[in-house]
Scaffold this motif. Structure first.
Motif, PDB file in Angstrom:
ATOM      1  N   GLN A 115       0.843  -1.190   0.000  1.00 28.58           N
ATOM      2  CA  GLN A 115       0.000   0.000   0.000  1.00 28.58           C
ATOM      3  C   GLN A 115       0.878   1.239   0.000  1.00 28.58           C
ATOM      4  OE1 GLN A 115      -2.628   0.811   3.406  1.00 28.58           O
ATOM      5  NE2 GLN A 115      -4.195   1.384   1.910  1.00 28.58           N
ATOM      6  N   ILE A 116       0.590   2.159  -0.934  1.00 27.19           N
ATOM      7  CA  ILE A 116       1.350   3.402  -1.041  1.00 27.19           C
ATOM      8  C   ILE A 116       0.378   4.571  -0.991  1.00 27.19           C
ATOM      9  CG2 ILE A 116       1.388   3.215  -3.579  1.00 27.19           C
ATOM     10  CD1 ILE A 116       4.123   4.655  -3.485  1.00 27.19           C
ATOM     11  N   LYS A 117       0.718   5.565  -0.141  1.00 27.39           N
ATOM     12  CA  LYS A 117      -0.133   6.741   0.038  1.00 27.39           C
ATOM     13  C   LYS A 117       0.711   8.003   0.036  1.00 27.39           C
ATOM     14  CE  LYS A 117      -3.624   4.669   3.131  1.00 27.39           C
ATOM     15  NZ  LYS A 117      -4.287   4.835   4.454  1.00 27.39           N
ATOM     16  N   TYR A 118       0.272   9.025  -0.694  1.00 31.87           N
ATOM     17  CA  TYR A 118       0.846  10.361  -0.614  1.00 31.87           C
ATOM     18  C   TYR A 118       0.015  11.310  -1.459  1.00 31.87           C
ATOM     19  CZ  TYR A 118       3.238   9.314  -5.115  1.00 31.87           C
ATOM     20  OH  TYR A 118       3.544   8.977  -6.419  1.00 31.87           O
ATOM     21  N   SER A 119       0.327  12.592  -1.362  1.00 31.02           N
ATOM     22  CA  SER A 119      -0.344  13.608  -2.167  1.00 31.02           C
ATOM     23  C   SER A 119       0.657  14.200  -3.144  1.00 31.02           C
ATOM     24  CB  SER A 119      -0.915  14.718  -1.280  1.00 31.02           C
ATOM     25  OG  SER A 119      -1.926  14.198  -0.435  1.00 31.02           O
ATOM     26  N   LEU A 120       0.301  14.235  -4.423  1.00 29.09           N
ATOM     27  CA  LEU A 120       1.196  14.782  -5.437  1.00 29.09           C
ATOM     28  C   LEU A 120       1.552  16.218  -5.096  1.00 29.09           C
ATOM     29  CD1 LEU A 120      -0.547  13.521  -8.724  1.00 29.09           C
ATOM     30  CD2 LEU A 120       1.176  12.349  -7.340  1.00 29.09           C
ATOM     31  N   GLY A 121       2.849  16.510  -5.138  1.00 25.53           N
ATOM     32  CA  GLY A 121       3.310  17.876  -4.929  1.00 25.53           C
ATOM     33  C   GLY A 121       3.501  18.286  -3.492  1.00 25.53           C
ATOM     34  N   GLU A 122       3.252  17.384  -2.541  1.00 27.00           N
ATOM     35  CA  GLU A 122       3.356  17.764  -1.131  1.00 27.00           C
ATOM     36  C   GLU A 122       4.545  17.124  -0.422  1.00 27.00           C
ATOM     37  OE1 GLU A 122      -0.265  17.506   1.058  1.00 27.00           O
ATOM     38  OE2 GLU A 122      -1.435  18.565  -0.480  1.00 27.00           O
ATOM     39  N   GLY A 123       5.409  16.449  -1.170  1.00 26.77           N
ATOM     40  CA  GLY A 123       6.624  15.911  -0.581  1.00 26.77           C
ATOM     41  C   GLY A 123       6.390  14.632   0.213  1.00 26.77           C
ATOM     42  N   PHE A 124       7.396  14.273   0.998  1.00 24.67           N
ATOM     43  CA  PHE A 124       7.374  13.001   1.706  1.00 24.67           C
ATOM     44  C   PHE A 124       6.831  13.114   3.136  1.00 24.67           C
ATOM     45  CE2 PHE A 124      10.303  11.969  -1.712  1.00 24.67           C
ATOM     46  CZ  PHE A 124       9.946  10.665  -2.017  1.00 24.67           C
ATOM     47  N   LYS A 125       6.298  14.265   3.523  1.00 27.11           N
ATOM     48  CA  LYS A 125       5.877  14.431   4.911  1.00 27.11           C
ATOM     49  C   LYS A 125       4.739  13.484   5.294  1.00 27.11           C
ATOM     50  CE  LYS A 125       3.048  18.519   3.722  1.00 27.11           C
ATOM     51  NZ  LYS A 125       1.720  17.979   4.023  1.00 27.11           N
ATOM     52  N   ASP A 126       3.832  13.182   4.346  1.00 29.27           N
ATOM     53  CA  ASP A 126       2.731  12.262   4.624  1.00 29.27           C
ATOM     54  C   ASP A 126       2.829  10.993   3.777  1.00 29.27           C
ATOM     55  OD1 ASP A 126       1.475  13.967   6.508  1.00 29.27           O
ATOM     56  OD2 ASP A 126       0.656  15.168   4.869  1.00 29.27           O
ATOM     57  N   PHE A 127       3.992  10.727   3.235  1.00 29.31           N
ATOM     58  CA  PHE A 127       4.212   9.562   2.378  1.00 29.31           C
ATOM     59  C   PHE A 127       4.286   8.303   3.239  1.00 29.31           C
ATOM     60  CE2 PHE A 127       5.924   7.829  -1.660  1.00 29.31           C
ATOM     61  CZ  PHE A 127       6.442   6.626  -1.213  1.00 29.31           C
ATOM     62  N   THR A 128       3.516   7.268   2.875  1.00 24.62           N
ATOM     63  CA  THR A 128       3.620   5.987   3.561  1.00 24.62           C
ATOM     64  C   THR A 128       3.668   4.860   2.550  1.00 24.62           C
ATOM     65  OG1 THR A 128       1.206   5.704   3.773  1.00 24.62           O
ATOM     66  CG2 THR A 128       2.346   6.810   5.586  1.00 24.62           C
ATOM     67  N   LEU A 129       4.419   3.821   2.886  1.00 28.91           N
ATOM     68  CA  LEU A 129       4.525   2.628   2.064  1.00 28.91           C
ATOM     69  C   LEU A 129       4.596   1.439   3.009  1.00 28.91           C
ATOM     70  CD1 LEU A 129       6.731   2.096  -1.077  1.00 28.91           C
ATOM     71  CD2 LEU A 129       6.717   0.405   0.732  1.00 28.91           C
ATOM     72  N   ASP A 130       3.641   0.518   2.889  1.00 28.54           N
ATOM     73  CA  ASP A 130       3.553  -0.611   3.817  1.00 28.54           C
ATOM     74  C   ASP A 130       3.225  -1.888   3.050  1.00 28.54           C
ATOM     75  OD1 ASP A 130       3.707   0.824   6.466  1.00 28.54           O
ATOM     76  OD2 ASP A 130       1.937   1.814   5.622  1.00 28.54           O
ATOM     77  N   ILE A 131       3.822  -2.994   3.483  1.00 25.99           N
ATOM     78  CA  ILE A 131       3.405  -4.309   3.008  1.00 25.99           C
ATOM     79  C   ILE A 131       2.193  -4.732   3.819  1.00 25.99           C
ATOM     80  CG2 ILE A 131       4.069  -6.732   2.743  1.00 25.99           C
ATOM     81  CD1 ILE A 131       6.960  -5.822   2.431  1.00 25.99           C
ATOM     82  N   VAL A 132       1.093  -5.051   3.132  1.00 26.83           N
ATOM     83  CA  VAL A 132      -0.167  -5.353   3.830  1.00 26.83           C
ATOM     84  C   VAL A 132      -0.583  -6.796   3.568  1.00 26.83           C
ATOM     85  CG1 VAL A 132      -0.927  -2.968   3.837  1.00 26.83           C
ATOM     86  CG2 VAL A 132      -1.513  -4.417   1.886  1.00 26.83           C
TER      87      VAL A 132
END
Length: 289
Positions: free
Chosen positions: A272-289
């Motif tokens: 699972q990968i989550k982030y907002s385009l253009g907002e950098g890595f501050k809320d970026f998450t990547l997890d094996i689910v």
């Protein structure tokens, strides 16, 4: 304050901003593959009847290429005053001052021209995580600067993940943190690729762009080993005839560390990968689910 760089005298500038900008624009300019590919794509679509907007013009090189290709009018925009001034000078000294106009403006609010025929824009980073390409394109469409007839260069990107075994040892220290390096510097530490590239997002610039990424991607494992990182990569579609992966300064792979775990050939990882385009890595998450 005034500073002289060679024959160029610059006054009333923010010292740190100037040199940050010059470094970035110089690196882009010296990326021969990136610039040559844009030149090919520009020459495919630009002619004497074409109006072009070069968004995030930097040194002005893409605006220069469009003008040289014969464009009727080229508009160049950059948010940084020093960049806009340098681009304007570069266009003038190469004989294209009369057919170009340079704006110092934020593309997220820019609306000075309407319905351009071609948009050149390289405000991209890998996965469009931090740079403003998606947000700016949405605004340009909203304000009528571009429309459904505008040819986009590039017109699309594929964002992918690759499972890897990565050597996070640097100078005798273990340092597992997010890495990106120009000139492919991060690649030397890839010990083993454990999967093929798995597409997690196709972003088409020709229509409104959803800036939220929240998806689970299946990654088939192709080699048995230990995965301790994923590489984030991007393929750019400049035109149907011109595509590329990373160049020395555009969309270089990003290494994202995870907790080490054993994987076997033939199994599938759900990531699972989550982030907002253009907002950098501050809320970026990547997890094996």
């Amino acid at each position: 304050m005034c500073i002289q760089i060679g024959a160029l005298v610059i006054t009333n500038f923010n010292f740190m901003d100037l040199f940050n900008n010059l470094q970035v624009y110089s690196e882009c300019l010296l990326d021969v593959r990136r610039t040559t590919l844009f030149d090919r794509a520009i020459r495919e679509v630009v002619n004497e009847n074409t109006t072009v907007l070069d968004a995030g013009t930097g040194s002005g090189i893409l605006a220069l290429l469009a003008a040289r290709a014969g464009a009727k009018k080229v508009y160049a925009v950059d948010i940084a005053e020093d960049a806009a001034n340098n681009a304007r000078k570069n266009l003038q000294i190469n004989g294209y001052g009369d057919k170009t106009k340079v704006f110092c403006a934020d593309l997220k609010t820019f609306n000075e021209v309407q319905g351009v025929d071609v948009l050149t824009m390289e405000m991209m980073d890998t996965g469009l995580v931090s740079e403003q390409q998606a947000v700016a394109i949405n605004n340009l469409r909203k304000t009528g600067v571009i429309n459904e007839k505008t040819i986009m260069l590039p017109y699309m990107v594929d964002c992918v993940l690759e499972a890897v075994s990565y050597d996070f040892n640097f100078y005798g220290f273990t340092m597992p943190f997010l890495l990106q390096a120009r000139n492919y510097g991060a690649n030397a530490h890839v010990l083993n690729s454990l999967s093929k590239n798995a597409l997690y997002r196709n972003i088409d610039f020709r229509s409104h762009i959803d800036t939220k990424v929240d998806t689970v991607v299946q990654i088939p494992i192709t080699s048995t080993g230990y995965v301790n990182a994923f590489q984030l990569k991007t393929k750019t579609y400049l035109s149907p005839n011109v595509t590329c992966w990373a160049t020395t300064d555009m969309n270089m792979p990003v290494v994202i560390p995870i907790e080490k775990q054993k994987v076997r050939k033939g199994e599938v990882l759900n990531v699972q990968i989550k982030y907002s385009l253009g907002e950098g890595f501050k809320d970026f998450t990547l997890d094996i689910v």
